[in-house]
Design a protein around this motif. Structure first.
Motif, PDB file in Angstrom:
ATOM      1  N   PHE A 232       0.802  -1.228   0.000  1.00 51.16           N
ATOM      2  CA  PHE A 232       0.000   0.000   0.000  1.00 51.16           C
ATOM      3  C   PHE A 232       0.837   1.281   0.000  1.00 51.16           C
ATOM      4  O   PHE A 232       0.300   2.380   0.064  1.00 51.16           O
ATOM      5  CB  PHE A 232      -0.976  -0.019   1.179  1.00 51.16           C
ATOM      6  CG  PHE A 232      -1.964  -1.151   1.064  1.00 51.16           C
ATOM      7  CD1 PHE A 232      -2.993  -1.100   0.131  1.00 51.16           C
ATOM      8  CD2 PHE A 232      -1.833  -2.287   1.835  1.00 51.16           C
ATOM      9  CE1 PHE A 232      -3.893  -2.145  -0.005  1.00 51.16           C
ATOM     10  CE2 PHE A 232      -2.732  -3.351   1.703  1.00 51.16           C
ATOM     11  CZ  PHE A 232      -3.763  -3.278   0.776  1.00 51.16           C
ATOM     12  N   ALA A 233       2.156   1.118  -0.120  1.00 52.68           N
ATOM     13  CA  ALA A 233       2.998   2.287  -0.375  1.00 52.68           C
ATOM     14  C   ALA A 233       2.884   2.686  -1.849  1.00 52.68           C
ATOM     15  O   ALA A 233       3.278   3.787  -2.234  1.00 52.68           O
ATOM     16  CB  ALA A 233       4.453   1.976  -0.033  1.00 52.68           C
ATOM     17  N   SER A 234       2.334   1.785  -2.655  1.00 50.46           N
ATOM     18  CA  SER A 234       2.180   2.034  -4.099  1.00 50.46           C
ATOM     19  C   SER A 234       0.760   2.503  -4.419  1.00 50.46           C
ATOM     20  O   SER A 234      -0.218   1.847  -4.049  1.00 50.46           O
ATOM     21  CB  SER A 234       2.473   0.757  -4.883  1.00 50.46           C
ATOM     22  OG  SER A 234       2.000   0.853  -6.207  1.00 50.46           O
ATOM     23  N   PRO A 235       0.613   3.630  -5.129  1.00 50.93           N
ATOM     24  CA  PRO A 235      -0.730   4.097  -5.526  1.00 50.93           C
ATOM     25  C   PRO A 235      -1.449   3.094  -6.423  1.00 50.93           C
ATOM     26  O   PRO A 235      -2.673   3.002  -6.409  1.00 50.93           O
ATOM     27  CB  PRO A 235      -0.468   5.420  -6.254  1.00 50.93           C
ATOM     28  CG  PRO A 235       0.994   5.446  -6.554  1.00 50.93           C
ATOM     29  CD  PRO A 235       1.665   4.582  -5.546  1.00 50.93           C
ATOM     30  N   VAL A 236      -0.676   2.336  -7.208  1.00 51.71           N
ATOM     31  CA  VAL A 236      -1.290   1.324  -8.089  1.00 51.71           C
ATOM     32  C   VAL A 236      -2.023   0.265  -7.262  1.00 51.71           C
ATOM     33  O   VAL A 236      -3.170  -0.103  -7.573  1.00 51.71           O
ATOM     34  CB  VAL A 236      -0.204   0.645  -8.967  1.00 51.71           C
ATOM     35  CG1 VAL A 236      -0.803  -0.514  -9.766  1.00 51.71           C
ATOM     36  CG2 VAL A 236       0.433   1.652  -9.907  1.00 51.71           C
ATOM     37  N   ILE A 237      -1.377  -0.204  -6.196  1.00 52.02           N
ATOM     38  CA  ILE A 237      -1.986  -1.223  -5.331  1.00 52.02           C
ATOM     39  C   ILE A 237      -3.209  -0.648  -4.613  1.00 52.02           C
ATOM     40  O   ILE A 237      -4.240  -1.336  -4.460  1.00 52.02           O
ATOM     41  CB  ILE A 237      -0.953  -1.759  -4.317  1.00 52.02           C
ATOM     42  CG1 ILE A 237       0.187  -2.468  -5.045  1.00 52.02           C
ATOM     43  CG2 ILE A 237      -1.608  -2.698  -3.310  1.00 52.02           C
ATOM     44  CD1 ILE A 237      -0.226  -3.661  -5.869  1.00 52.02           C
ATOM     45  N   VAL A 238      -3.131   0.607  -4.170  1.00 57.11           N
ATOM     46  CA  VAL A 238      -4.265   1.255  -3.492  1.00 57.11           C
ATOM     47  C   VAL A 238      -5.464   1.334  -4.433  1.00 57.11           C
ATOM     48  O   VAL A 238      -6.594   0.988  -4.054  1.00 57.11           O
ATOM     49  CB  VAL A 238      -3.872   2.660  -2.990  1.00 57.11           C
ATOM     50  CG1 VAL A 238      -5.106   3.396  -2.469  1.00 57.11           C
ATOM     51  CG2 VAL A 238      -2.807   2.572  -1.898  1.00 57.11           C
ATOM     52  N   ILE A 239      -5.219   1.765  -5.677  1.00 55.07           N
ATOM     53  CA  ILE A 239      -6.313   1.895  -6.664  1.00 55.07           C
ATOM     54  C   ILE A 239      -6.930   0.524  -6.957  1.00 55.07           C
ATOM     55  O   ILE A 239      -8.162   0.372  -6.998  1.00 55.07           O
ATOM     56  CB  ILE A 239      -5.789   2.546  -7.966  1.00 55.07           C
ATOM     57  CG1 ILE A 239      -5.448   4.015  -7.715  1.00 55.07           C
ATOM     58  CG2 ILE A 239      -6.828   2.436  -9.084  1.00 55.07           C
ATOM     59  CD1 ILE A 239      -4.665   4.676  -8.838  1.00 55.07           C
ATOM     60  N   LEU A 240      -6.079  -0.483  -7.162  1.00 50.92           N
ATOM     61  CA  LEU A 240      -6.579  -1.832  -7.435  1.00 50.92           C
ATOM     62  C   LEU A 240      -7.422  -2.358  -6.273  1.00 50.92           C
ATOM     63  O   LEU A 240      -8.456  -3.012  -6.490  1.00 50.92           O
ATOM     64  CB  LEU A 240      -5.408  -2.790  -7.694  1.00 50.92           C
ATOM     65  CG  LEU A 240      -4.709  -2.672  -9.049  1.00 50.92           C
ATOM     66  CD1 LEU A 240      -3.417  -3.481  -9.056  1.00 50.92           C
ATOM     67  CD2 LEU A 240      -5.620  -3.142 -10.182  1.00 50.92           C
ATOM     68  N   THR A 241      -7.000  -2.068  -5.048  1.00 45.15           N
ATOM     69  CA  THR A 241      -7.742  -2.517  -3.862  1.00 45.15           C
ATOM     70  C   THR A 241      -9.116  -1.862  -3.794  1.00 45.15           C
ATOM     71  O   THR A 241     -10.127  -2.534  -3.535  1.00 45.15           O
ATOM     72  CB  THR A 241      -6.948  -2.207  -2.582  1.00 45.15           C
ATOM     73  OG1 THR A 241      -5.651  -2.804  -2.677  1.00 45.15           O
ATOM     74  CG2 THR A 241      -7.649  -2.754  -1.353  1.00 45.15           C
ATOM     75  N   VAL A 242      -9.160  -0.565  -4.026  1.00 43.58           N
ATOM     76  CA  VAL A 242     -10.439   0.171  -4.005  1.00 43.58           C
ATOM     77  C   VAL A 242     -11.378  -0.376  -5.078  1.00 43.58           C
ATOM     78  O   VAL A 242     -12.564  -0.621  -4.821  1.00 43.58           O
ATOM     79  CB  VAL A 242     -10.195   1.687  -4.209  1.00 43.58           C
ATOM     80  CG1 VAL A 242     -11.516   2.422  -4.415  1.00 43.58           C
ATOM     81  CG2 VAL A 242      -9.450   2.285  -3.014  1.00 43.58           C
ATOM     82  N   VAL A 243     -10.844  -0.577  -6.286  1.00 45.42           N
ATOM     83  CA  VAL A 243     -11.657  -1.119  -7.389  1.00 45.42           C
ATOM     84  C   VAL A 243     -12.183  -2.515  -7.031  1.00 45.42           C
ATOM     85  O   VAL A 243     -13.363  -2.827  -7.255  1.00 45.42           O
ATOM     86  CB  VAL A 243     -10.831  -1.182  -8.697  1.00 45.42           C
ATOM     87  CG1 VAL A 243     -11.587  -1.961  -9.779  1.00 45.42           C
ATOM     88  CG2 VAL A 243     -10.523   0.225  -9.198  1.00 45.42           C
TER      89      VAL A 243
END
Length: 517
Positions: A232-243
């Motif tokens: 979750f230090a990565s914005p890509v992982i945060v976005i994928l999690t929210v989606v």
């Protein structure tokens, strides 16, 4: 198709050829889920990409596979069991050939997406076809045969993949599917074409399908890439999690309120389906995750070659294969819950044995728990699959098998990601603790370093480097021991899940179509 109109069991040569061909198609499919793992470094080098980019070969196959598995029920009703199974095999063969011929990573990834998608229906349909091939009182033998092929595939994959990659070319890990698949498709069509289930035009739940694709793909990619991108230090992982979270919640609400859902979530209203599916999914997650990290540790810290690391895990299949026919005879006289409980306790014992490993572990100590693990593996798949499918009419089995397999395979991906991350975190923790003791203020450390220099005739720098390497290996070993120990505890803890199901009339016979649901 109603239970009364179900075709008679197969006999004679048709029975032998049909069941062999179905088992072969299942083996080809599950083998392919793990055979590419050890070839990634070679494959990436040949295609001129990084290993991280090469791992998308595994990620996209898993994502496409996870999406298509729960669609099996709808596709079966739309196309028919036999046609769908044969077409899935032929498309699997074509996409396998395309993978082997791929001139670059983009073409290979596109072919892997198709391969993963068409592989989805193969496992649940193989269960349905085998159950229909055997007499009802011998359905436990059908499930044992299926469990044997489904278990041996992932175990044989790394060893076979390593051998093919070292001896020939990575392309051949895909080419071998072509003759196997063509034979299986031809034999299955010859034997089963007059046993087709009725097909009818059904509207597709487009909203449910789209939301399924979105949340499963997002979550699968997030899990596979989380460790590489520092979670979750990565914005890509945060976005994928929210989606993934929003998509899953929407999918859940939509499918439970839709009249003709693409995935029949109402199957979870059955106590046996719910309890059996949760139990088999959690157990498989631990089983599969440890099957992934063990060879990584053996290669990374014990210096084994890929093919040798695969051979260390291969004995897992010995008792699995030997006990499959025994299970077919034992199950009709047994309570499935007792057999599954014995399996979970057996797994706990095996993982406890592994939690005692040291960095000086020899080959015998590595292989013994793996060999013994074959016993609970044989007791694991078949009884829990019988529990999951008990009480369902034949027309519901493809949907139920598809949904249960989706839950099992998807939980396996989640478990692998969690175990890999947990191993990494525990290794860092143990490393920090060991470093705290490695101080010039610690007389034991100073004495050990002096002894290294004297005994091995090393300079201070070389002695320090050797010590650092030893410390890394020790921290990794301690971290993995923690994972093994926790795995043993979880297997004991999930035993009560099995006893939430009820035996019901006929479960002792392993009958997928008898009471208990």
């Amino acid at each position: 198709m109603t239970q009364e109109s179900a075709p008679a069991p197969l006999t004679g040569a048709k029975f032998a050829i049909g069941t062999f061909a179905v088992a072969l198609a299942t083996f080809m499919n599950v083998l392919d889920s793990s055979i590419a793992n050890v070839a990634i470094p070679t494959l990436s080098g040949n295609l001129g990409v990084s290993v991280d980019e090469g791992t998308w070969v595994i990620t996209l196959f898993a994502a496409a596979n996870a999406v298509s598995i729960p669609l099996t029920g709808w596709l079966t009703q739309r196309v028919g069991q036999v046609k769908l199974f044969v077409w899935a095999i032929l498309l699997f063969v074509a996409s396998s050939a395309a993978c082997g011929l791929a001139p670059n990573l983009l073409v290979l990834l596109a072919a892997r997406v198709v391969q993963g998608a068409v592989a989805g229906p193969l496992v649940p349909l193989s269960q349905a076809l085998l159950l229909a091939s055997f007499p009802k009182e011998k359905s436990s033998s059908a499930l044992s045969l299926w469990a044997m092929t489904a278990t041996v595939g992932p175990i044989a994959g790394p060893a076979l993949g390593g051998w093919i990659t070292d001896s020939y070319s990575w392309s051949w890990i895909f080419y071998i599917n072509v003759p196997v698949g063509l034979f299986a498709a031809g034999a299955i069509w010859a034997v089963y074409r007059d046993r087709e289930t009725p097909a009818r035009k059904l509207p597709i739940d487009k909203v449910g399908l789209l939301s399924l694709i979105v949340w499963v793909a997002a979550l699968q990619i997030m899990l596979d890439k989380g460790k590489d991108l520092d979670w979750f230090a990565s914005p890509v992982i945060v976005i994928l999690t929210v989606v993934a979270v929003i998509g899953f919640v929407f999918f859940l609400i939509w499918e439970l309120t839709e009249a003709k859902p693409v995935v029949d979530l109402r199957l979870f209203a059955g106590r046996n389906f719910l309890g059996g599916t949760v139990a088999i999914s959690v157990a498989y997650a631990i089983f599969f995750a440890n099957l992934v990290v063990l060879p990584q540790w053996i290669q990374g810290f014990l210096g084994y070659r890929a093919v040798d690391a695969g051979l260390v895990t291969a004995p897992l299949g010995i008792f699995s294969v030997m006990l499959a026919p025994v299970m077919g005879k034992v199950m009709p006289r047994s309570d499935m819950r007792v057999l599954a409980t014995l399996a979970f306790l057996g797994f706990a014992g095996v993982f406890f044995m592994r939690s005692q490993y040291t960095t000086g572990v020899d080959a015998y100590t590595l292989v013994l728990p793996t060999l013994l693990q074959g016993i609970p593996t044989a007791l694991f798949f078949t009884p829990l699959t019988a529990i999951v499918l008990s009480g369902l009419p034949p027309e519901k089995i493809p949907s139920a098998a598809g949904l249960s397999n989706f839950a099992r395979i998807f939980t396996g991906a989640v478990g692998t990601s969690l175990v890999s991350t947990g191993w990494n975190d525990r290794t860092i923790l143990h490393h920090a603790r060991l470093v705290e003791q490695s101080s010039v203020n610690n007389p034991n450390f100073v004495a050990a370093m002096a002894d290294l220099q004297t005994t091995l005739h090393l300079s201070a720098d070389k002695a320090t480097a050797l010590f650092a390497s030893t410390l890394d290996a020790q921290a990794s070993m301690l971290g993995l021991n923690d994972i093994f120990w926790l795995s043993a505890v979880i297997f004991v803890a999930i035993v009560p899940l099995i006893w939430l199901t009820k035996p019901g009339k006929g479960m002792g016979a392993g009958a997928a179509g008898a009471g208990g649901h």
